[in-house]
Design an enzyme around this catalytic site. Structure first.
Site, PDB file in Angstrom:
ATOM      1  N   SER A   1       0.837  -1.207   0.000  1.00  0.00           N
ATOM      2  CA  SER A   1       0.000   0.000   0.000  1.00  0.00           C
ATOM      3  C   SER A   1       0.872   1.257   0.000  1.00  0.00           C
ATOM      4  O   SER A   1       2.054   1.206   0.365  1.00  0.00           O
ATOM      5  CB  SER A   1      -0.898   0.024   1.241  1.00  0.00           C
ATOM      6  OG  SER A   1      -1.693  -1.129   1.280  1.00  0.00           O
ATOM      7  N   ALA A   2       0.267   2.381  -0.362  1.00  0.00           N
ATOM      8  CA  ALA A   2       0.982   3.667  -0.307  1.00  0.00           C
ATOM      9  C   ALA A   2       1.277   4.006   1.155  1.00  0.00           C
ATOM     10  O   ALA A   2       0.461   3.708   2.044  1.00  0.00           O
ATOM     11  CB  ALA A   2       0.124   4.758  -0.934  1.00  0.00           C
TER      12      ALA A   2
END
Ligand code: SAM
Length: 225
Positions: free
Chosen positions: A61-62
Site C-alpha cells: 500500500s501507499a
C-alpha cells in the site's frame, strides 16, 4: 539523496498533510526501511507516496495508507495484533516497531496471514533482514477465517478489500474494546475504510474515507476469479 533522507522527507510531507499525527507512528515510519521490503526494480520509488507491485499481482500500500491505518488502530506497546494480508511484511513491521520492538517488558506481537505462499516466504526474508522477525509470526492461509489459535486480539488490520458483511470471524476474534481497521465495499469500485470498535456484543462502525485496495479472497471474502 539517500534512503534515510528520502524517508524523513516523506514523513514530513505526511505530517504537513495532517495524515501523520501520533508520535509513535511518526517514529515507526522514520525507523522501518520501506526499501528493504521491495523488489529491487522498484526500490528507487520506496519513498514516493504510492502503492507498488510486489509480485503475485499484489501491491504494497501507499505509505499514507500505512500511516492512516496505524493511527486508526491506536497501537499500544504490548498489543497483540492480527494482520490479514502480509504482502511484503512492511506494514506488519511498522506495527511491530510500535507494539513490540525495543521493549523487553512488553509481550506485544503481530500475527500476519498471507494466502500466497511465495509472498509469505519473501516477507519472512524481509523481516529477518530488518530484524522484525522476532516480533512477527507469518502464517499461510485464508485470513478471512482470522487466526483463532491466538485470539482474541487487541487490534486487527485487514489490508485487502472485503465484501460486506465484514468477515464474522474477524469481529468474533476482537477483544472487548478492541479495534478492527478494514477496507470494505465493492470488488472493483468504491470501498470505504472502516474503524470497528467492539463493545461487548456490539460493534460501533465508523466510516473513515474512500479507498481502493486489492481484493480479499477467501471463505468470507470474494471468490478467486
Ligand atoms: N500489508 C501488505 C504490505 O505491507 O506489503 C500489503 C498487502 S496487499 C495490499 C494485500 C494482500 O492481501 C496481498 O498480499 C494478498 O495476497 C493478501 N490477501 C488477499 N486475501 C487474503 C486472505 N483471505 N488471506 C490472507 N491474505 C490475503
Amino acid at each position: 539523496m539517500n534512503y534515510e533522507e528520502k524517508r524523513k522527507q516523506l514523513v514530513e510531507s505526511l505530517k504537513e498533510r495532517g495524515i501523520l499525527t501520533q508520535e509513535k507512528v511518526i517514529n515507526a515510519m522514520l525507523k522501518v526501511p520501506r526499501e528493504q521490503f521491495l523488489p529491487e526494480n522498484v526500490q528507487d520509488s520506496a519513498y514516493v507516496d504510492t502503492p507498488l507491485l510486489i509480485g503475485s499481482e499484489q501491491t504494497i500500500s501507499a505509505p499514507h495508507m500505512n500511516a492512516m491505518m496505524c493511527e486508526i488502530l491506536n497501537l499500544k506497546k504490548g498489543d497483540k495484533v492480527l494482520e490479514v494480508g502480509t504482502g511484503s511484511g512492511y506494514h506488519a513491521s511498522l506495527c511491530a516497531e510500535i507494539v513490540a520492538a525495543n521493549n523487553s517488558k512488553t509481550s506485544g506481537h503481530i500475527y500476519t496471514i498471507e494466502r500466497h505462499e511465495d509472498l509469505a516466504e519473501k516477507a519472512r526474508e524481509n523481516m529477518r533482514r530488518t530484524g522484525y522477525d522476532k516480533y512477527i509470526t507469518v502464517i499461510v492461509g485464508d485470513g478471512t477465517l482470522g487466526y483463532p489459535q491466538e485470539a482474541p486480539y487487541d487490534k486487527i488490520l485487514v489490508t485487502a478489500a472485503s465484501p460486506m458483511p465484514i468477515p464474522p470471524p474477524l469481529k468474533q476474534q476482537l477483544k472487548e474494546g478492541g479495534i478492527l481497521c478494514i477496507p470494505a465495499g465493492s470488488r472493483r469500485y468504491t470501498q470505504n475504510l472502516y474503524k470497528i470498535t467492539r463493545k461487548g456484543d456490539q460493534f460501533k462502525k465508523d466510516k473513515i474515507t474512500g479507498v481502493r485496495f486489492v481484493s480479499l479472497i477467501g471463505k468470507y471474502g470474494f471468490d478467486d476469479s
